[in-house]
Design an enzyme around this catalytic site. Structure first.
Site, PDB file in Angstrom:
ATOM      1  N   PRO A   2     -30.246  -1.536  -4.781  1.00 18.96           N
ATOM      2  CA  PRO A   2     -30.579  -2.950  -4.870  1.00 18.96           C
ATOM      3  C   PRO A   2     -29.473  -3.984  -4.715  1.00 18.96           C
ATOM      4  O   PRO A   2     -28.718  -4.243  -5.636  1.00 18.96           O
ATOM      5  CB  PRO A   2     -31.144  -3.058  -6.292  1.00 18.96           C
ATOM      6  CG  PRO A   2     -30.494  -1.958  -7.063  1.00 18.96           C
ATOM      7  CD  PRO A   2     -29.817  -1.054  -6.094  1.00 18.96           C
ATOM      8  N   GLU A   3     -29.397  -4.610  -3.582  1.00 20.37           N
ATOM      9  CA  GLU A   3     -28.702  -5.884  -3.467  1.00 20.37           C
ATOM     10  C   GLU A   3     -29.794  -6.899  -3.158  1.00 20.37           C
ATOM     11  O   GLU A   3     -30.967  -6.546  -3.179  1.00 20.37           O
ATOM     12  CB  GLU A   3     -27.646  -5.834  -2.353  1.00 20.37           C
ATOM     13  CG  GLU A   3     -26.488  -4.891  -2.694  1.00 20.37           C
ATOM     14  CD  GLU A   3     -25.385  -4.885  -1.640  1.00 20.37           C
ATOM     15  OE1 GLU A   3     -25.169  -5.920  -0.993  1.00 20.37           O
ATOM     16  OE2 GLU A   3     -24.748  -3.835  -1.466  1.00 20.37           O
TER      17      GLU A   3
END
Length: 275
Positions: A2-3
């Site tokens: 997750p970015e």
DNA sequence: ATTGAGACCTGTCGGC
DNA sequence: TGCCGACAGGTCTCAA
């Protein structure tokens, strides 16, 4: 996973199920994520309706009919699984030992939060808390908003002695960039990750050419990544991240991608075209 | 005030 | 095959 782009993709995949959905039940199987679970977590959720699902940097924000906001951060390894569970015949997927929270919706759907490393975070905030909670109030500008331009980036980097790469990871400077897209954006902007962050601004904080290139590169890299991650598009992963030893993908560049550690994290870059 | 190092926790992969 | 270290897309806290 997750970015910012991955979190945005998660938001888009969950929104059709969660928006206007009533929460029928909540099962917290492991309360020991990054922070302790809010007290009365279940009681404050059950029976509420989700009004909207938004994103700020890498945080998901679900606004509830009670006025509270459920905040979720995926940490390093968090993900959601959706079981649409068409009424009755329960085609629910197999439970996993890292399924920590299950939200059952009145529709019969189940949304399961899975996080092996347990760096994830859930918070439940009242409107007053939301306005001043440190995880949100410390965040910098949202990179895909119109507020984010060369002047804003230069201002944020002015006087900073850290390297440009480390500055990009600082959520107070650009909210939502992470280790992959920081490397990708610097390559796209042809800027060395080792430059001092302050060198993209003049002494008075005005943007130099490098700030313009970097701003455009960040927007472009994130926008493309959202498309790719959302599955609209299949392109082959990253241009430099995790590509040590590969030839630089830039046309007319004969460099080779290298890896170095900065602030404990791997940076991938082309020493030939990034200055 | 900034900045870097270490901590949090589990899984995977490469080398011996 | 098994064991061990290095490493992983994030963030917080602490010490210099």
């Amino acid at each position: 996973m997750p970015e910012l782009p991955e979190v945005e993709a998660v938001r888009r995949s969950l929104a059709p199920f969660l928006t206007r959905a009533r929460i029928a039940d909540v099962d917290v199987r492991r309360p020991d994520l990054r922070a302790p679970f809010p007290t009365a977590f279940r009681a404050r959720l059950v029976g509420r309706t989700v009004r909207a699902l938004d994103r700020r940097a890498k945080y998901l924000l679900a606004t509830l009919s009670s006025g509270d906001t459920l905040i979720v951060h995926l940490g390093m390894s968090g993900s959601f699984r959706i079981d649409p569970a068409a009424g009755g015949a329960k085609a629910v997927s197999a439970a996993d030992r890292h399924d920590h929270v299950v939200f059952s919706l009145a529709s019969g759907a189940a949304i399961t939060f899975n996080d092996p490393r347990r760096f994830g975070l859930m918070l439940l905030l009242t409107p007053a808390q939301l306005a001043r909670h440190p995880v949100l109030s410390r965040l910098g500008v949202e990179p895909l908003s119109s507020e984010f331009d060369a002047a804003a980036l230069a201002r944020a980097c002015r006087g900073r002695k850290t390297s440009l790469k480390v500055a990009l990871l600082d959520q107070r400077i650009v909210a939502g960039l992470g280790n992959i897209y920081a490397s990708e954006a610097l390559h796209a902007a042809r800027l060395s990750p080792f430059r001092r962050a302050s060198t993209i601004a003049t002494a008075s904080g005005a943007p130099r050419e490098a700030a313009r290139r970097l701003t455009a590169a960040i927007k472009q890299v994130l926008t493309k990544a959202i498309d790719r991650v959302s599955g609209n598009y299949r392109s082959s992963r990253f241009r430099v991240y995790d590509r040590e030893g590969d030839p630089c993908p830039r046309r007319n560049c004969s460099g080779v991608i290298r890896r170095r550690t900065q602030a404990g994290r791997s940076t991938f870059y082309c020493p030939a075209c990034q200055r």
